[in-house]
Design a protein around this motif. Structure first.
Motif, mmCIF file in Angstrom:
data_model
loop_
_atom_site.group_PDB
_atom_site.id
_atom_site.type_symbol
_atom_site.label_atom_id
_atom_site.label_comp_id
_atom_site.label_asym_id
_atom_site.label_seq_id
_atom_site.Cartn_x
_atom_site.Cartn_y
_atom_site.Cartn_z
ATOM 1 N N LEU A 115 -29.748 51.312 -56.430
ATOM 2 C CA LEU A 115 -30.098 50.652 -54.925
ATOM 3 C C LEU A 115 -29.034 49.482 -54.862
ATOM 4 C CD1 LEU A 115 -33.929 51.171 -54.592
ATOM 5 C CD2 LEU A 115 -32.045 52.977 -53.849
ATOM 6 N N VAL A 116 -28.649 49.569 -53.557
ATOM 7 C CA VAL A 116 -27.788 48.133 -53.498
ATOM 8 C C VAL A 116 -28.643 47.591 -52.115
ATOM 9 C CG1 VAL A 116 -25.648 46.903 -52.614
ATOM 10 C CG2 VAL A 116 -25.791 48.571 -54.700
ATOM 11 N N GLN A 117 -29.136 46.572 -51.771
ATOM 12 C CA GLN A 117 -29.792 46.120 -50.414
ATOM 13 C C GLN A 117 -28.888 45.026 -50.069
ATOM 14 O OE1 GLN A 117 -33.369 43.978 -51.130
ATOM 15 N NE2 GLN A 117 -33.574 43.748 -48.750
ATOM 16 N N GLN A 118 -28.641 45.258 -48.869
ATOM 17 C CA GLN A 118 -27.936 43.902 -47.792
ATOM 18 C C GLN A 118 -28.990 43.184 -47.330
ATOM 19 O OE1 GLN A 118 -23.977 43.505 -47.342
ATOM 20 N NE2 GLN A 118 -24.641 41.794 -46.699
ATOM 21 N N ARG A 119 -29.027 41.894 -47.683
ATOM 22 C CA ARG A 119 -29.872 41.168 -46.880
ATOM 23 C C ARG A 119 -29.323 39.689 -46.235
ATOM 24 N NH1 ARG A 119 -33.860 37.444 -50.697
ATOM 25 N NH2 ARG A 119 -32.345 36.064 -51.727
#
Length: 436
Positions: A115-119
């Motif tokens: 998973l890669v989250q953009q925050r």
């Protein structure tokens, strides 16, 4: 009066058009040495330097650099009802548009356990600069503060030059705008010294350094922002205001002239450019400009702006040519006063803000449109954008892989690490599977 540039019957590349642009010769680097001296003075002598600079450059020595909270409250209490109502409506509209700009965190799944989250994280502390030279800009308080608040910035400091007419204090209407927005950290300081104070802080004033400086200003402010970049972030090196209007034969020359004059009254270096495919319309617009310039409240300033090398009426063969000229220019403000503005909009790719039709003047955007009026100048619209919520946010990527997710790409990592002759990179991955 305003110059004419006739480009009919000629074809130009974007590079050639750049050489034909009516531009003010504003060399920020020419102010760099003076700005550096002012900044260094503040770093060395702290509050004493800011007070001396105010006395020398603004013609008044503030009684206090930090504005007392009672002065903010008094400014709000004494604000004319009509002005307060207008400011509150502007705040509401800018907040609504800014809220709509908030990005949504997104998580991308690339496989099981990968998973890669953009925050988006707000900047911790910002310094907002509000100029105070030829005009008063409570609207700039709104345009700087509201998107910062919507972004979630926790600490906001505001600076504006001390005013001789108000005993060395910040202009009361600027204070009132700050008070309406709940800003209680306001400083009576201006120019390059204020930018330096934001960047490095002023210990004896209790001014903590900021992480980002935003807001328009004169050439010394622009030079100072260039100098502090790297120590802090900046929004842009704002220069004199610009308006470019594309108009066809159906446009109203009175309205076009009024809009050009509205920006020319900002500053002698303000740029007012009309681009049209109608020589007849150019003649009519020129006549109206002459009448309005003579009767303008700031007539001398307006006539200087219109007569400067940065202003012109440009005649082209077609609206397509007008769009090409505008894209090469990259105006801060672009008005499309043509028969079908939406059709022409499809050809526009470089502008700070775009105003469609005769009932969307730049003055609307300066105050009540809900859009932001802190915009790129000097052609910077070709590669940058205006102030908004994104200015005060930092996108961050959060990587969350489990053992299975890492195992799935381990061989690829090893292959690329070895290809780059970085075997320790590969080893950092294979070490996690050494017991298998």
């Amino acid at each position: 009066m305003i110059a004419t540039i006739d480009l009919r019957g000629t074809a130009h590349s974007a590079a050639e058009l750049s050489g034909l642009m009516p531009r003010a010769r504003v060399d920020v680097s020419a102010a760099t040495e003076a700005a550096a001296e002012l900044i260094d003075d503040v770093r060395e002598r702290a509050s004493a330097a800011l007070l001396d600079q105010a006395e020398r450059l603004d013609g008044v020595r503030p009684g206090a650099l930090r504005v007392p909270e009672r002065d903010l409250r008094r400014a709000v209490e004494q604000l004319a009802p009509a002005v307060r109502e207008a400011l509150e409506e502007a705040i509401r509209r800018v907040r609504a548009v800014s809220t709509a700009q908030l990005p949504v965190p997104i998580t991308t799944g690339l496989g099981d356990g990968a998973l890669v989250q953009q925050r988006w994280q707000p900047i911790r502390r910002v310094g907002l600069y509000v100029p105070g030279g030829k005009a008063v800009y409570p609207s700039s308080v709104i345009m700087n503060v509201v998107p910062a608040q919507v972004a979630g910035v926790a600490s906001v400091a505001l600076a504006s030059p001390p005013q001789k007419d108000f005993g060395g204090g910040v202009h009361p209407t600027v204070l009132a705008a700050a008070g309406l927005l709940g800003i209680d950290e306001v400083y009576a300081m201006g120019g390059a010294g204020a930018i330096g104070a934001f960047a490095w802080g002023v210990a004896d004033l209790g001014l903590e350094p900021v992480d980002l400086v935003t807001g328009p200003g004169n050439i010394w402010v622009a030079a100072a922002k260039r100098l502090v970049r790297g120590q802090v972030g900046i929004d842009a090196e704002a220069g004199p205001t610009e308006i470019l209007i594309i108009a066809d034969e159906d446009a109203d020359p009175v309205l076009v002239a009024a809009d050009l004059v509205s920006q020319a009254e900002h500053d002698e270096l303000a740029a007012a450019v009309l681009v049209t495919d109608s020589a007849d319309f150019a003649t009519r617009a020129r006549a109206e400009l002459g009448l309005l310039a003579e009767s303008a409240h700031h007539g001398t300033r307006v006539r200087t702006s219109l007569g400067g090398e940065q202003s012109a009426i440009v005649i082209v063969d077609s609206l397509a040519s007008a769009a090409a000229f505008s894209n090469a220019y990259g105006p801060e403000h672009l008005e499309l006063q043509v028969r079908d503005p939406d059709a022409l909009l499809a050809s526009i790719d470089s502008a700070g803000a775009i105003f469609l039709g005769e009932h969307s003047p730049v003055s609307l955007g300066d105050y009540l449109a809900g859009s932001n009026h802190v915009l790129p100048t000097g052609g910077q619209a070709r590669f940058s954008s205006g102030l908004g919520v994104a200015t005060f946010l930092r996108p961050q990527q959060v990587i969350r892989y489990d053992r299975g997710g890492l195992r799935g790409v381990a061989e690829h990592i090893t292959a690329l690490a070895n290809a780059e002759d970085l075997p320790a990179h590969a080893a950092a991955v294979t070490a996690r599977f050494s017991t298998e």
